[in-house]
Enzyme design. Sequence first.
Site, mmCIF file in Angstrom:
data_model
loop_
_atom_site.group_PDB
_atom_site.id
_atom_site.type_symbol
_atom_site.label_atom_id
_atom_site.label_comp_id
_atom_site.label_asym_id
_atom_site.label_seq_id
_atom_site.Cartn_x
_atom_site.Cartn_y
_atom_site.Cartn_z
ATOM 1 N N ASP A 289 0.845 -1.194 0.000
ATOM 2 C CA ASP A 289 0.000 0.000 0.000
ATOM 3 C C ASP A 289 0.885 1.250 0.000
ATOM 4 O O ASP A 289 1.702 1.415 -0.892
ATOM 5 C CB ASP A 289 -0.964 -0.049 1.189
ATOM 6 N N TYR B 100 -2.541 11.111 2.134
ATOM 7 C CA TYR B 100 -3.557 11.385 1.113
ATOM 8 C C TYR B 100 -3.606 12.866 0.775
ATOM 9 O O TYR B 100 -3.833 13.250 -0.376
ATOM 10 C CB TYR B 100 -4.930 10.918 1.602
ATOM 11 N N HIS C 73 -7.352 -6.532 -0.126
ATOM 12 C CA HIS C 73 -6.303 -5.511 -0.157
ATOM 13 C C HIS C 73 -5.223 -5.816 0.872
ATOM 14 O O HIS C 73 -4.064 -5.421 0.706
ATOM 15 C CB HIS C 73 -6.924 -4.140 0.122
#
Length: 214
Positions: A16, A127, A190
């Site tokens: 990730d 982010y 994920h």
Amino acid sequence: LIQALGYDSCVLVGHDWGGLIALTVARLFPESVDRLITMDLPEERIFEAFIRSHPSQFISSLYIAFFQVPLLPEFLLSLFDYGFITSAFKRKPSGLVNKDRMSDDDLEVYKWNMGLHRTLTGSLNYYRSLPSIIAPIRLHPRKPARRYTMPTLVLFGESDNALDSRMAKEHEECGLFDDCMARVIPSASHWLPQDQPEVVNQLVLTWLASKEKK
């Protein structure tokens, strides 16, 4: 860090966001990375091209826009004793396929760490450092693409709800990697390392053995 530990180079592995960091290090400092392994994270240029041609991926990525809002995500994600962590790992659609791989004690450790001073904000700032997902207009032209010169292994969980596993194969075909193998792991979300640790470890070890420096 590599040099501080007494090495000139390393095998760099990331999942990730760790995968994005690993890709960035490999691209900017190729002499420091002998072999590169990423999990559930597409190369940024592959992601940009894929999201423009696959509306389903755009919809799946809208959470990024929410995380880029100031303050509100911190408030909402901290509710119910950081309940989003339980949802992310244990509940559909994003949870593990093999839920017994994550115990309640494991979840409590994640929650405890997330509750430390500004840990949640620090996580969200990853982010917030990205361009807006809803207005991906570049104000400056890209520099010429840098290639990845080291052998690279790209792994995706077949049931990844955040990132379409079809992007895995794009790494072999995009022309950005000198030597790349991509694999999609069945019965994995994920959270690939937690969902299928034995499969991942064996695949990684076999691949590393095949890429040993002569």
